[in-house]
Design a protein around this motif. Structure first.
Motif, mmCIF file in Angstrom:
data_model
loop_
_atom_site.group_PDB
_atom_site.id
_atom_site.type_symbol
_atom_site.label_atom_id
_atom_site.label_comp_id
_atom_site.label_asym_id
_atom_site.label_seq_id
_atom_site.Cartn_x
_atom_site.Cartn_y
_atom_site.Cartn_z
ATOM 1 N N LEU A 52 0.913 -1.176 -0.055
ATOM 2 C CA LEU A 52 0.055 0.091 -0.087
ATOM 3 C C LEU A 52 0.711 1.307 0.003
ATOM 4 O O LEU A 52 0.563 2.239 -0.478
ATOM 5 N N GLU A 53 1.818 1.175 0.849
ATOM 6 C CA GLU A 53 2.809 2.372 0.887
ATOM 7 C C GLU A 53 3.648 2.793 -0.453
ATOM 8 O O GLU A 53 3.762 3.714 -0.976
ATOM 9 N N ARG A 54 3.972 1.561 -1.216
ATOM 10 C CA ARG A 54 4.705 1.587 -2.405
ATOM 11 C C ARG A 54 3.867 1.865 -3.185
ATOM 12 O O ARG A 54 4.183 3.025 -4.307
ATOM 13 N N ARG A 55 2.493 1.574 -3.400
ATOM 14 C CA ARG A 55 1.582 2.113 -4.595
ATOM 15 C C ARG A 55 1.241 3.651 -3.930
ATOM 16 O O ARG A 55 1.005 4.457 -5.292
ATOM 17 N N MET A 56 0.914 4.068 -3.040
ATOM 18 C CA MET A 56 0.735 5.384 -2.669
ATOM 19 C C MET A 56 1.996 6.610 -3.153
ATOM 20 O O MET A 56 1.783 7.529 -3.785
ATOM 21 N N ASN A 57 3.188 5.919 -2.601
ATOM 22 C CA ASN A 57 4.361 6.687 -3.461
ATOM 23 C C ASN A 57 4.244 6.754 -4.900
ATOM 24 O O ASN A 57 4.771 7.613 -5.448
ATOM 25 N N LEU A 58 3.879 5.482 -5.351
ATOM 26 C CA LEU A 58 3.978 5.636 -6.973
ATOM 27 C C LEU A 58 2.954 6.490 -7.798
ATOM 28 O O LEU A 58 3.020 7.110 -8.558
ATOM 29 N N ASN A 59 1.691 6.580 -6.675
ATOM 30 C CA ASN A 59 0.595 7.296 -7.336
ATOM 31 C C ASN A 59 1.176 8.798 -7.278
ATOM 32 O O ASN A 59 0.668 9.669 -8.014
ATOM 33 N N GLU A 60 1.806 9.102 -6.187
ATOM 34 C CA GLU A 60 2.257 10.511 -6.129
ATOM 35 C C GLU A 60 3.078 10.817 -7.272
ATOM 36 O O GLU A 60 3.184 11.833 -7.825
ATOM 37 N N GLN A 61 4.085 9.817 -7.536
ATOM 38 C CA GLN A 61 5.195 10.157 -8.689
ATOM 39 C C GLN A 61 4.193 10.143 -9.946
ATOM 40 O O GLN A 61 4.641 11.227 -10.892
ATOM 41 N N ILE A 62 3.118 9.385 -10.077
ATOM 42 C CA ILE A 62 2.333 9.490 -11.504
ATOM 43 C C ILE A 62 1.623 11.076 -11.574
ATOM 44 O O ILE A 62 1.826 11.553 -12.498
ATOM 45 N N LYS A 63 1.101 11.554 -10.335
ATOM 46 C CA LYS A 63 0.633 12.817 -10.427
ATOM 47 C C LYS A 63 1.722 13.808 -10.660
ATOM 48 O O LYS A 63 1.395 14.823 -11.498
ATOM 49 N N GLU A 64 2.963 13.743 -10.114
ATOM 50 C CA GLU A 64 3.933 14.509 -10.424
ATOM 51 C C GLU A 64 4.331 14.724 -12.192
ATOM 52 O O GLU A 64 4.549 15.744 -12.530
ATOM 53 N N THR A 65 4.570 13.289 -12.511
ATOM 54 C CA THR A 65 4.863 13.330 -13.841
ATOM 55 C C THR A 65 3.776 13.895 -14.750
ATOM 56 O O THR A 65 4.074 14.390 -15.863
ATOM 57 N N GLU A 66 2.598 13.704 -14.391
ATOM 58 C CA GLU A 66 1.225 14.200 -15.057
ATOM 59 C C GLU A 66 1.305 15.962 -15.034
ATOM 60 O O GLU A 66 0.873 16.422 -15.919
ATOM 61 N N ARG A 67 1.661 16.281 -14.023
ATOM 62 C CA ARG A 67 1.600 17.776 -13.796
ATOM 63 C C ARG A 67 2.901 18.322 -14.803
ATOM 64 O O ARG A 67 2.604 19.447 -15.526
ATOM 65 N N HIS A 68 4.001 17.575 -14.687
ATOM 66 C CA HIS A 68 5.076 17.832 -15.788
ATOM 67 C C HIS A 68 4.777 17.834 -17.104
ATOM 68 O O HIS A 68 5.157 18.898 -18.058
ATOM 69 N N PHE A 69 3.877 16.817 -17.356
ATOM 70 C CA PHE A 69 3.313 16.694 -19.086
ATOM 71 C C PHE A 69 2.281 18.060 -19.377
ATOM 72 O O PHE A 69 2.454 18.469 -20.463
ATOM 73 N N GLU A 70 1.855 18.449 -18.122
ATOM 74 C CA GLU A 70 0.824 19.536 -18.615
ATOM 75 C C GLU A 70 1.644 20.914 -19.003
ATOM 76 O O GLU A 70 1.125 21.636 -19.746
ATOM 77 N N LYS A 71 2.790 20.759 -18.304
ATOM 78 C CA LYS A 71 3.509 22.248 -18.434
ATOM 79 C C LYS A 71 4.000 22.009 -19.945
ATOM 80 O O LYS A 71 4.485 23.168 -20.392
ATOM 81 N N ILE A 72 4.499 20.754 -20.320
ATOM 82 C CA ILE A 72 5.228 20.906 -21.583
ATOM 83 C C ILE A 72 4.647 20.618 -22.782
ATOM 84 O O ILE A 72 5.003 20.482 -24.064
ATOM 85 N N LYS A 73 3.268 20.114 -22.631
ATOM 86 C CA LYS A 73 2.533 19.419 -23.873
ATOM 87 C C LYS A 73 2.037 20.728 -24.944
ATOM 88 O O LYS A 73 1.806 20.202 -26.201
ATOM 89 N N SER A 74 2.080 21.859 -24.414
ATOM 90 C CA SER A 74 1.794 22.934 -25.535
ATOM 91 C C SER A 74 3.076 23.705 -26.281
ATOM 92 O O SER A 74 2.944 24.305 -26.948
#
Length: 611
Positions: free
Chosen positions: A276-298
């Motif tokens: 559960l802890e590993r999945r929670m940390n992984l989901n935080e990493q996904i959110k951070e990567t998605e935020r980065h994608f939103e910044k560069i996609k345009s």
């Protein structure tokens, strides 16, 4: 002369479509106290080959005698009385045949009890080679399962083997839970009891002793208004007691299993928390990567970075989903463990067992061993205790007849040869099982193992019936098909592709037979006819709706158990290769015939520059 017991065995073998008597024909086994003074019949009171049809008739001068024996038709012991007969094994190659191993026999008479085993032997290899093959399959499949489990959970810690050990304890208990709980339920309903006598005050009289008379003279007036015509009596009466040594043993065994289940629960709750802890940390990493994608996609100049980021998000989501699946698997384990634990608590605390003091050393009595329900609970305990003592669990490979085991062994041998040639196992079989640690390791018909190297891909397919060309035309599904062949179910087929384009196939046919039934110089055997059918298989291109005009099979290899004669020979006409294999542990040494099979597979791959 003492009481005589005779077991009359009749043996038949299957030849040319019918059963005929073997050279032995009939075997008479005599059993008495002179031959077996302690009642131990040993591990082989009689034996027969796995493909032999075997009937047994029971004779005894004691009409009260009975035999309990394991047979092919039931998991429970079957009971015979004198003059009765039974079919132990049906003979031939059938799904319910007795596979090589030891089977229990129990003979009870009014004078004594005899207990032991009879043995079913492998037909085309010796006992040691069979054990080697079974041990290798158990170890290999277990090792592969654990490696995949490690990859999926990301658990590379030093205590991983400790976690696996707890899993195996759970798996053993879960497998035997129904047997354990059903026997406990039977014990609760019909326990072993002791009869004892004690003096009690009762309103009736049966046997007035001198002690009863003394009581009446000294204390009887307290309970009777007229001691000369008493209504209450102090006499010895028989009572039933549940507080027996056998019931103390059962209570202590339940306490033992309860403690083990608590440890297993604690271990799996820790694993779940970690996942559960590993999945929670992984989901935080996904959110951070998605935020980065939103910044560069345009930003037009970041097209390459956008593509890489999208792939990263996809990979991370797949990992998160894998954690989610494994958490659900652990939850299922926890539910099953709790279910078993709750049943044990119920039996311990809500039945007469609650009144039993288990302060005793677990040691079987004669009454315990003779009572089937008590004995089965005790045997489950003994096996569990042995596992704890050894620090490991013996996890038997699925029960199969020897010919099937030899097929699976040969399939893993071919897989190992390909991996030695730098092909990597990437997909199929164990890698496609969600609940990998609950899988029993079987290799079922039609199973496909995918191996890759550079531009080449090999499909290793086990025991799959190929389609006929008339059944696949216009389906747009490319595959190797049978045109006019009677035989179209090769044991192992290797389909080779280069950059997803089909190149050719090789067949490895596995025959658990003596050599003269496979090949001889006088006439063609059924095996030769089968191989000729395989040599005419063709490839159907679904995209083009086109059938190849020539055979797709570039190599046919027959493997069979080690016997006298050359390790490898070839048929001069067809170029079929025949190779003897001795089943050994592939992790320790290359078995007899390994290099010869490898040489043939190399020849096949060389045709397409795949080496």
């Amino acid at each position: 002369m003492g009481m005589q017991i005779k077991l009359v065995l009749n043996y038949k073998i299957f030849v040319n479509g019918k059963f005929i008597d073997t050279e032995i024909g009939e075997n008479i086994v005599t059993i008495n106290k002179e031959l077996f003074p302690n009642g131990d019949l040993g591990e082989e009171i009689f034996s027969f080959s796995e493909y032999t049809r075997t009937e047994m008739k029971f004779f005894c001068s004691d009409i009260q005698a009975k035999v309990e024996i394991e047979t092919y038709e039931s998991e429970d012991m079957v009971t015979l009385i004198p003059q009765q007969e039974i079919l132990l094994s049906p003979g031939g190659e059938k799904e319910n045949m007795l596979v090589p191993g030891f089977y229990q026999i129990l003979i009870q008479t009014s004078e004594c009890t005899f207990k032991g085993f009879y043995k079913v032997l492998p037909s085309s290899m010796d006992w040691e080679r069979l054990l080697n093959m079974r041990n290798y399959l158990e170890k290999t499949v277990k090792g592969l399962s654990y490696n995949i489990y490690i990859q999926r959970s990301g658990n590379h810690e030093k205590n991983f083997e400790h976690n696996i050990f707890f899993f195996e304890l759970y798996k053993y208990l879960n497998k035997n839970a129904d047997i354990l709980l059903n026997n406990i339920r039977a014990i609760i309903d019909n326990p072993i009891t002791d009869i004892f006598k004690e003096y009690k005050i009762k309103s009736y009289t049966k046997s007035n002793s001198s002690k009863s008379q003394r009581w009446l003279n000294s204390k009887g007036y307290k309970y009777n208004s007229n001691v000369y015509n008493p209504s209450m009596h102090y006499e010895k009466h028989s009572s039933i007691s549940l507080d027996t040594r056998e019931n103390k043993v059962i209570k202590k065994i339940l306490d033992y299993f309860y403690k083990i289940l608590l440890e297993i629960l604690d271990n799996y709750n820790k694993i779940k928390k970690e996942l559960l802890e590993r999945r929670m940390n992984l989901n935080e990493q996904i959110k951070e990567t998605e935020r980065h994608f939103e910044k560069i996609k345009s930003i037009p100049s970041t097209k390459k970075a956008q593509k890489e980021t999208e792939l990263t998000i996809k990979r991370l989501n797949e990992e998160s989903e894998e954690y989610f699946k494994n958490i659900n698997i652990i939850d299922n384990y926890l539910n099953e463990i709790n279910k078993i634990k709750n049943f044990i608590v119920q039996y311990k605390e809500e039945t007469w067992l609650n009144e039993i003091d288990p302060n005793i050393v677990i040691k079987p009595t004669t009454r315990l061993m003779k009572n089937r329900h008590y004995n089965e609970v005790y045997e489950i305990y003994c096996k569990q205790e042995a596992m704890l003592a050894q620090g490991k669990v013996s996890n038997a490979f699925p029960v199969k007849n020897t010919s099937k085991l030899f097929e699976i062994y040969s399939c893993l041998l071919v897989k190992k040869i390909l991996e030695e040639m730098d092909f990597q196992w990437t997909d199929g079989w164990l890698k496609n099982i969600d609940d990998i640690m609950a899988y029993n390791g079987d290799l079922v018909s039609g199973e496909k193992i995918i191996l890759k190297k550079d531009k080449f891909t090999i499909e290793l397919i086990y025991d799959n019936e190929l389609n006929k060309i008339k059944d696949v035309k216009n389906t747009r599904i490319s595959q190797v098909v049978s045109v006019n062949s009677k035989s179209r179910r090769p044991d192992i087929i290797l389909n080779l592709y280069k950059e997803n384009k089909y190149k050719g196939s090789a067949i490895v046919e596995v025959k658990y037979r003596k050599k003269h039934y496979i090949y001889n110089n006088h006439e063609d055997t059924d095996v030769i006819y089968q191989l000729r059918d395989y040599s005419s298989l063709r490839y159907y291109d679904g995209e083009k709706n086109k059938l190849d005009t020539t055979s797709s099979v570039g190599k046919i290899i027959v493997v069979y158990p080690k016997q006298n004669g050359a390790c490898k020979f070839k048929d001069n006409v067809s170029d079929f290769a025949f190779v003897q294999i001795e089943a050994t542990d592939l992790t320790k040494e290359k078995p007899y015939g390994y290099e010869e099979v490898k040489e043939e597979i190399c020849e096949f791959l060389t045709m397409y520059d795949a080496i």
